[in-house]
Design an enzyme around this catalytic site. Structure first.
Site, mmCIF file in Angstrom:
data_model
loop_
_atom_site.group_PDB
_atom_site.id
_atom_site.type_symbol
_atom_site.label_atom_id
_atom_site.label_comp_id
_atom_site.label_asym_id
_atom_site.label_seq_id
_atom_site.Cartn_x
_atom_site.Cartn_y
_atom_site.Cartn_z
ATOM 1 N N HIS A 262 0.880 -1.062 0.143
ATOM 2 C CA HIS A 262 0.031 0.225 -0.117
ATOM 3 C C HIS A 262 0.738 1.190 -0.059
ATOM 4 O O HIS A 262 0.365 2.434 0.103
ATOM 5 C CB HIS A 262 -0.929 0.131 1.385
ATOM 6 C CG HIS A 262 -1.773 -1.233 1.545
ATOM 7 N ND1 HIS A 262 -2.885 -1.265 0.225
ATOM 8 C CD2 HIS A 262 -2.138 -1.867 2.363
ATOM 9 C CE1 HIS A 262 -3.458 -2.418 0.734
ATOM 10 N NE2 HIS A 262 -3.139 -2.664 2.094
ATOM 11 N N PHE B 4 -15.284 -12.966 -7.172
ATOM 12 C CA PHE B 4 -15.608 -12.345 -5.797
ATOM 13 C C PHE B 4 -16.147 -13.819 -5.029
ATOM 14 O O PHE B 4 -15.793 -14.152 -3.851
ATOM 15 C CB PHE B 4 -16.665 -11.304 -5.787
ATOM 16 C CG PHE B 4 -16.882 -10.661 -4.381
ATOM 17 C CD1 PHE B 4 -16.086 -9.638 -3.766
ATOM 18 C CD2 PHE B 4 -18.097 -11.185 -3.407
ATOM 19 C CE1 PHE B 4 -16.300 -9.049 -2.430
ATOM 20 C CE2 PHE B 4 -18.255 -10.553 -2.489
ATOM 21 C CZ PHE B 4 -17.491 -9.509 -1.613
ATOM 22 N N GLY C 254 -17.642 -5.163 -2.276
ATOM 23 C CA GLY C 254 -17.013 -5.268 -3.762
ATOM 24 C C GLY C 254 -17.618 -4.527 -4.859
ATOM 25 O O GLY C 254 -17.368 -4.580 -6.052
#
Length: 314
Positions: A130, A250, A272
């Site tokens: 990140h 997903f 999502g």
């Protein structure tokens, strides 16, 4: 459960247990003015990254928290697994080494004294983080590793991050209004979303850096996968692309979650979806975000790629 999955589940379970032991004021620490979760990050590691040696064939996946990095990590591993056409012997060797090292899921989670061990990982390494370019190892850019920058619109990112931190023991629990204020001021884990985009915007014209837009990947995964494969130098046929799409859906990731993520499954997977911000933002917050985006990102190349008018307007 194989050893790697066992280590993965243990990592997440221990992370949650360790986070629950900390007082709210102990859960985040500051490094060079940016906040990080103390349970999984430390200043020693962030400093040690300055001397980490990246390889030319590394794939660096970077995305601000809650922009879809877990999903894209799965996609990348499937693309590389198919595209590299490893032999069974090569696959087994990779599995054995990965099981032996049991590295954490983000580069900044690897403790400083174990960073050297990453040299044992076979190419092609997929490294997920990140972090912004100024915190990442300079060798990534010097050695021209491939960098994928994942971008998601700020309103959905904020909502997803809010729900995430309130399920995660490693973060202080906050009300919606408090978290909104902290997010807008960059006082959240990994710092400012807006600074993150601005920093990566400086590198977006580099031939070894490419941006992927979460919303576009959701709407047209076939096209997105072709772009990823081409960027990494692989040629995948339609059957192989469809196989990657199915394995990284997903639904499939949710079903496999208990075997790879343990209790973390219910935390990391929520919706999502695109546009969920409409259920949370007040009129004043909506206007404040619009002003902030215009002020910070409207004139940037990555800001244009976000397609703010489509995904962030009522």
């Amino acid at each position: 459960m194989d050893e790697f999955r066992k280590h993965s589940v243990e990592f997440y379970d221990n992370m949650l247990l360790d986070g629950a032991k900390l007082a709210p004021e102990e859960k985040l620490f500051s490094y060079k003015g940016v906040l990080y979760p103390a349970t999984v990050c430390c200043a020693e590691t962030l400093t040690a990254l300055e001397t980490f040696e990246a390889r030319r064939d590394d794939v660096i996946l970077t995305g601000y928290p809650k922009t879809g990095t877990h999903w894209l990590d799965k996609i990348l591993n499937n693309v590389v697994d198919i595209g590299a056409k490893y032999t069974e012997e090569e696959k087994n060797k990779r599995i054995d080494i990965e099981n032996e090292l049991a590295m954490p899921p983000r580069l900044e989670f690897v403790h400083a004294d174990k960073l050297k061990m990453m040299e044992k990982l076979p190419s092609r390494r997929i490294i997920v983080t990140h972090l912004t370019p100024d915190t990442l190892p300079k060798s990534i850019f010097k050695n021209k590793a491939k960098v994928l920058v994942l971008i998601r619109n700020p309103k959905d990112t904020l909502v997803s991050y809010f729900h995430f931190i309130n399920k995660m023991s490693i973060f202080p629990t906050l009300t919606w209004d408090s978290f909104f204020r902290d997010f807008m001021n960059g006082k959240v884990g990994w710092g400012s979303y807006f600074d993150y985009i601005k920093e990566w915007d400086k590198y977006i014209d580099d031939e070894n850096v490419t941006a992927l837009i979460y919303e576009e990947l959701k709407e047209n995964p076939n096209l997105g996968l072709k772009k990823i494969a081409a960027f990494l130098g692989y040629s995948l046929n339609e059957e192989e692309i469809q196989k990657v799409i199915e394995k990284s859906s997903f639904k499939v990731m949710m079903e496999n979650g208990p075997n790879t993520l343990g209790k973390f499954t219910d935390i990391i997977f929520r919706k999502g979806s695109v546009g969920d911000w409409r259920s949370m933002f007040s009129d004043s917050q909506n206007q404040e975000m619009d002003r902030k985006f215009e002020e910070c990102l409207a004139g940037t190349k990555l800001g244009a790629k976000i397609n703010y008018e489509v995904y962030c307007k009522m």
